[in-house]
Write a protein that holds these residues in place. Structure first.
Motif, PDB file in Angstrom:
ATOM      1  N   LYS A 155      -5.636   2.049  -6.360  1.00  0.00           N
ATOM      2  CA  LYS A 155      -6.284   3.289  -5.956  1.00  0.00           C
ATOM      3  C   LYS A 155      -6.137   3.484  -4.447  1.00  0.00           C
ATOM      4  N   GLY A 156      -5.629   4.645  -4.045  1.00  0.00           N
ATOM      5  CA  GLY A 156      -5.424   4.940  -2.631  1.00  0.00           C
ATOM      6  C   GLY A 156      -4.028   4.635  -2.141  1.00  0.00           C
ATOM      7  N   SER A 157      -3.202   4.003  -2.963  1.00  0.00           N
ATOM      8  CA  SER A 157      -1.822   3.739  -2.566  1.00  0.00           C
ATOM      9  C   SER A 157      -1.016   5.040  -2.558  1.00  0.00           C
ATOM     10  N   VAL A 158       0.122   4.995  -1.878  1.00  0.00           N
ATOM     11  CA  VAL A 158       0.906   6.205  -1.650  1.00  0.00           C
ATOM     12  C   VAL A 158       2.389   5.917  -1.846  1.00  0.00           C
ATOM     13  N   ILE A 159       3.083   6.879  -2.459  1.00  0.00           N
ATOM     14  CA  ILE A 159       4.544   6.850  -2.558  1.00  0.00           C
ATOM     15  C   ILE A 159       5.072   8.136  -1.925  1.00  0.00           C
ATOM     16  N   VAL A 160       6.064   8.007  -1.043  1.00  0.00           N
ATOM     17  CA  VAL A 160       6.706   9.179  -0.456  1.00  0.00           C
ATOM     18  C   VAL A 160       8.208   9.048  -0.643  1.00  0.00           C
ATOM     19  N   ASP A 219       0.805  -1.219   0.000  1.00  0.00           N
ATOM     20  CA  ASP A 219       0.000   0.000   0.000  1.00  0.00           C
ATOM     21  C   ASP A 219       0.841   1.273   0.000  1.00  0.00           C
ATOM     22  N   ILE A 220       2.005   1.215   0.654  1.00  0.00           N
ATOM     23  CA  ILE A 220       2.814   2.425   0.850  1.00  0.00           C
ATOM     24  C   ILE A 220       4.265   2.111   0.513  1.00  0.00           C
ATOM     25  N   LEU A 221       4.852   2.918  -0.364  1.00  0.00           N
ATOM     26  CA  LEU A 221       6.270   2.794  -0.679  1.00  0.00           C
ATOM     27  C   LEU A 221       6.991   4.044  -0.200  1.00  0.00           C
ATOM     28  N   ILE A 222       7.965   3.855   0.686  1.00  0.00           N
ATOM     29  CA  ILE A 222       8.785   4.959   1.174  1.00  0.00           C
ATOM     30  C   ILE A 222      10.186   4.797   0.607  1.00  0.00           C
ATOM     31  N   ASN A 223      10.538   5.624  -0.370  1.00  0.00           N
ATOM     32  CA  ASN A 223      11.881   5.631  -0.944  1.00  0.00           C
ATOM     33  C   ASN A 223      12.745   6.574  -0.114  1.00  0.00           C
ATOM     34  N   ASN A 224      13.651   6.007   0.656  1.00  0.00           N
ATOM     35  CA  ASN A 224      14.376   6.813   1.644  1.00  0.00           C
ATOM     36  C   ASN A 224      15.882   6.593   1.629  1.00  0.00           C
ATOM     37  N   VAL A 225      16.355   5.497   1.049  1.00  0.00           N
ATOM     38  CA  VAL A 225      17.776   5.166   1.107  1.00  0.00           C
ATOM     39  C   VAL A 225      18.612   6.268   0.446  1.00  0.00           C
ATOM     40  N   ARG A 283      -4.822   7.601 -11.685  1.00  0.00           N
ATOM     41  CA  ARG A 283      -4.988   6.280 -11.065  1.00  0.00           C
ATOM     42  C   ARG A 283      -5.203   6.391  -9.562  1.00  0.00           C
ATOM     43  N   ASN A 284      -5.328   7.632  -9.069  1.00  0.00           N
ATOM     44  CA  ASN A 284      -5.558   7.907  -7.651  1.00  0.00           C
ATOM     45  C   ASN A 284      -4.466   7.315  -6.765  1.00  0.00           C
ATOM     46  N   ILE A 285      -3.227   7.385  -7.245  1.00  0.00           N
ATOM     47  CA  ILE A 285      -2.055   7.035  -6.451  1.00  0.00           C
ATOM     48  C   ILE A 285      -1.306   8.335  -6.194  1.00  0.00           C
ATOM     49  N   ARG A 286      -1.162   8.698  -4.932  1.00  0.00           N
ATOM     50  CA  ARG A 286      -0.533   9.974  -4.587  1.00  0.00           C
ATOM     51  C   ARG A 286       0.968   9.814  -4.398  1.00  0.00           C
ATOM     52  N   VAL A 287       1.713  10.839  -4.826  1.00  0.00           N
ATOM     53  CA  VAL A 287       3.173  10.835  -4.717  1.00  0.00           C
ATOM     54  C   VAL A 287       3.624  12.161  -4.132  1.00  0.00           C
TER      55      VAL A 287
END
Length: 285
Positions: free
Chosen positions: A168-173, A121-127, A211-215
């Protein structure tokens, strides 16, 4: 940019100024959203989640009901500690060791997450990594490539391989940096990667809006993490963050709240944006 049709079609209506809310059809949604367990039932994959900002974010997500997959380089002891803390909260945690500057390891991180949790559901790209260099001539091609492969290519690959599972509703930060906005004389290659991440975030947000995926992104200032202690000399470390308006470095848990906000429905009307936990530095962003 293509104009999207509104999801909510409201009947034609007008009122005399200043207007009465209860006469609006439909009435505006004003009730507070549920502030407890903001990520209940969610699966989050956090790169660089063994320590620092990634660790604080993983722990905060777990405290709000998410199960966590952590992709990390080689800091196994830190990763195991983070996993134990997450499991103490009653949440599941998967550790995935591997160098994300290699495409195959990014695919493996996503595949193992799906294999364990069956969804994402949630991808956090942080490395990220960096080295100080006094002048551009000191930056080798090898260093420049490694910085970009770790800080930018991994974000692209992680996102690419996550896309088949995001819905839909998934999130990338994405984690960018204050240096993306004001530069850094001794972190030229690092700052360049953070600028690339910012543009990647804005472009991807537009691409995925239909696609209702927020970034979104977070641009930390000086934050007390292992990367700092392992990158700078003793004098720099001792005074780290003292030049901010607040006069100190920030803590990872002061940044994690930004990720929680952007990963939850609290930020449901935000995409392509960036938050700035940087100790008060005013930047043009």
């Amino acid at each position: 940019m293509k104009t999207r049709q509104p999801e909510k079609v409201r009947p034609k209506q007008t009122q005399r100024r200043p207007g009465i809310e209860e006469k609006m059809k439909p009435e505006p949604e004003s009730s507070p959203k549920d502030n407890h367990f903001k990520l209940k039932g969610k699966i989050a994959l956090v790169t660089g989640g063994d320590s620092g900002i990634g660790k604080a974010t993983a722990l905060l997500f777990a405290s709000h009901g998410a199960d966590i997959a952590i992709a990390y380089l080689n800091e196994t002891e830190d990763a195991q500690t983070t996993k134990k803390n997450i499991e103490r909260m009653g949440r599941r945690c998967l550790l995935i060791k591997g160098d994300l500057s290699k495409e195959s390891n990014c695919k493996k991180a996503v595949d193992r997450t799906i294999g364990k949790f069956s969804k994402l559901d949630i991808l956090i790209n942080n490395v990220a990594l960096h080295w100080e260099s006094e002048k551009i001539e000191d930056i080798t091609t090898e260093q420049f490539e490694r910085t970009f492969y770790t800080n930018v290519f991994s974000y692209f690959w992680m996102t690419k391989y996550a896309m088949p599972y995001l819905k839909k509703g998934s999130v990338i930060v994405n984690t960018t940096s204050v240096t993306a906005y004001r530069g850094s004389p001794k972190l030229i290659d690092y700052s360049a990667t953070k600028g690339a991440i910012l543009s990647f975030t804005r472009s991807l947000a537009q691409n995925l809006a239909s696609r209702n995926i927020r970034v979104n992104a977070v641009a930390p200032g000086p934050i007390w993490t292992p990367l700092i202690a392992s990158s700078f000399d003793k004098s720099r470390v001792s005074g780290f963050g003292s030049d901010t308006p607040l006069g100190r470095a920030g803590e990872p848990n002061e940044v994690a709240t930004c990720f929680l906000f952007l990963a939850s429905e609290d930020s449901s009307y935000m995409t392509g944006q960036c938050l700035h936990p940087n100790g008060g530095e005013i930047i043009n962003g």
